[in-house]
Design an enzyme around this catalytic site. Structure first.
Site, PDB file in Angstrom:
ATOM      1  N   PHE A   1       0.854  -1.191   0.000  1.00 49.64           N
ATOM      2  CA  PHE A   1       0.000   0.000   0.000  1.00 49.64           C
ATOM      3  C   PHE A   1       0.884   1.233   0.000  1.00 49.64           C
ATOM      4  CE2 PHE A   1      -2.332   3.592   1.611  1.00 49.64           C
ATOM      5  CZ  PHE A   1      -3.498   3.525   0.880  1.00 49.64           C
TER       6      PHE A   1
ATOM      7  N   ASP B   1       9.186   2.830   2.206  1.00 53.05           N
ATOM      8  CA  ASP B   1       7.994   3.620   2.510  1.00 53.05           C
ATOM      9  C   ASP B   1       7.733   3.496   4.014  1.00 53.05           C
ATOM     10  OD1 ASP B   1       5.549   4.777   2.857  1.00 53.05           O
ATOM     11  OD2 ASP B   1       4.589   3.815   1.137  1.00 53.05           O
TER      12      ASP B   1
ATOM     13  N   LYS C   1       2.061  11.075   7.382  1.00 49.02           N
ATOM     14  CA  LYS C   1       1.259  10.750   8.557  1.00 49.02           C
ATOM     15  C   LYS C   1       1.718  11.506   9.819  1.00 49.02           C
ATOM     16  CE  LYS C   1      -1.198   6.930   6.793  1.00 49.02           C
ATOM     17  NZ  LYS C   1      -0.826   5.852   5.892  1.00 49.02           N
TER      18      LYS C   1
END
Ligand SMILES: *Cc1c(COP(=O)(O)O)cnc(C)c1O
Length: 414
Positions: free
Chosen positions: A155, A240, A269
């Site tokens: 993802f 990531d 985030k």
């Protein structure tokens, strides 16, 4: 009659406040999420309150964007102070906040150069552009032939470029045509990585732990081995760390568990502690040098408000030892979860406070347990069909874990 008046009038016919907000959202909003029907109106630390005044422990932390907890006072203060000075200059001009933010990110990550963006997906897109251009300019791969290796079940966001290499059917269905240039290998498979590399391979892009994919931890040594394979083949290792980074897994970055030195990382985030969309691609001099003025950019990326917030958000992670906290409290929590005598639980896994509880398929799906937990005052969300993700803000205390465990135990052993 104005729209506000219509809405106010509509509001009066609802007996329940919550239903009003749900219907309002459903009526005017796109249907691209399936939220639990809790209408949050306030948050502080690990706690949130809904519109009815009911209190919940937030066990999702906005998919790990709230590592510092809701509305952290230090970040709030930095935000308010900067918001009253200047918020946006565009990168057409310089601002007095950005340099210090770069410096802090570089020091924390051990990589010297930063390119700021807004959402996580944009940071990943930036990484993709960087490695492709590096491949042509530095590695000498023929134009338009660069390949990027990714993993099954990945993802990395929702843009067309990123869903082009997703292996989730739903993320792609109806959104083609897709961007070529990606090769998918099984997650955690060193041999497959070796086999997938060709002279045209630019980079290997991977999450240290797959978050949205169900909190999948690769076999120990996988990242270290991948690093060596990449080095041997002049392939960039791009991690990531948008979900795993900034303390979540018990280290500042998850790759530090194996002492890996990536060529680039993406962060987002928790980089703002939940106050603002802030992301970045951080990389080496050699990679970042391929960007020249005009090659890439973002109107909001690197704005002074974002930089001031990011700076404070990073300070909080360091000053409050949130990585160490995540390691210690995560272990405490995982031990308690493992000791549950539950007929539903297949496996408890994760690192630090990024924890997945996988249920047996016969348990009827994770969502019904999340709904039951919400009734008990605990907000968690399923990821994939059978995994409950427990990822509270890292400021959580052992007492609060104990409070949560009583409820989790009640629901998962019932
Ligand atoms: C959330 C996430 C992204 C995308 O971030 P957005 O801000 O939602 O675009 C990318 N990679 C990983 C690993 C993520 O968890």
């Amino acid at each position: 009659m104005s729209i506000t008046n219509i809405l106010l009038q509509e509001q009066e016919i609802y007996s329940q406040k919550t239903q009003y907000y749900i219907d309002l959202e459903s009526k005017y909003g796109a249907n691209n999420y399936h939220p639990l029907d809790v209408v949050i109106a306030k948050g502080k630390g690990v706690w949130v309150w809904d519109i009815e005044g009911d209190q919940y422990l937030d066990f999702l932390s906005a998919y790990s964007a709230l590592n510092q907890g809701h509305c952290h006072p230090k970040i709030l203060q930095a935000m308010v102070e900067q918001a009253s000075k200047v918020t946006l200059t565009s990168r057409a001009f310089r601002n007095d906040q950005l340099g210090a933010f770069y410096q802090k990110l570089a020091q924390i990550s051990g990589l010297p150069k930063v390119l700021p963006m807004n959402s996580g997906a944009e940071a990943v897109e930036t990484a993709l552009k960087a490695v492709r251009k590096w491949a042509y300019q530095i590695k000498g791969i023929p134009e338009n032939q660069a390949e990027i290796i990714v993993c099954d079940n990945n993802f990395a966001g929702r843009t067309i470029g990123i869903v082009s290499f997703s292996t989730e059917a739903q993320y792609k269905e109806g959104f083609g045509p897709f961007t070529p240039g990606f090769k998918v290998i099984p997650f955690g498979d060193v041999e497959a990585l070796v086999k997938a590399i060709t002279p045209h391979t630019a980079a290997f892009l991977v999450e240290p732990i797959q978050g949205e994919g169900g909190i999948i931890v690769p076999p120990a040594g996988f990242l270290k081995a991948a690093e060596q394979i990449c080095r041997d083949n002049q392939v960039l290792l791009i991690l990531d760390e948008i979900q795993t980074g900034l303390g979540r897994t018990g280290k500042m970055f998850a790759h530090q568990y194996e002492d890996v030195k990536p060529d680039g990382i993406t962060v987002g985030k928790a980089l703002s502690g939940g106050f603002y969309p802030i992301s970045a691609f951080i990389s080496t001099q050699e990679v970042m040098e391929i960007f020249n003025p005009g090659d890439h950019g973002s109107t909001f990326g690197g704005n002074p408000l974002a930089a001031a917030i990011g700076n404070a958000a990073l300070d909080v992670i360091v000053e409050e030892n949130l990585s160490e906290r995540a390691a210690i409290i995560g272990e405490y929590f995982q031990k308690k979860l493992r000791s549950l005598n539950s007929p539903y639980i297949k496996q408890v896994r994760g690192k630090g406070l990024l924890i997945g509880v996988e249920l047996h398929p016969e348990a009827g799906g994770a969502r019904r347990f999340c709904k039951a937990l919400a009734k008990e005052g605990l907000l968690a969300k399923e990821t994939r069909d059978n995994v409950i993700r427990f990822a509270p803000p890292l400021v959580i205390s052992t007492e609060e874990i104990d409070w949560a465990m009583e409820r989790i135990s009640k629901i998962l052993t019932a």
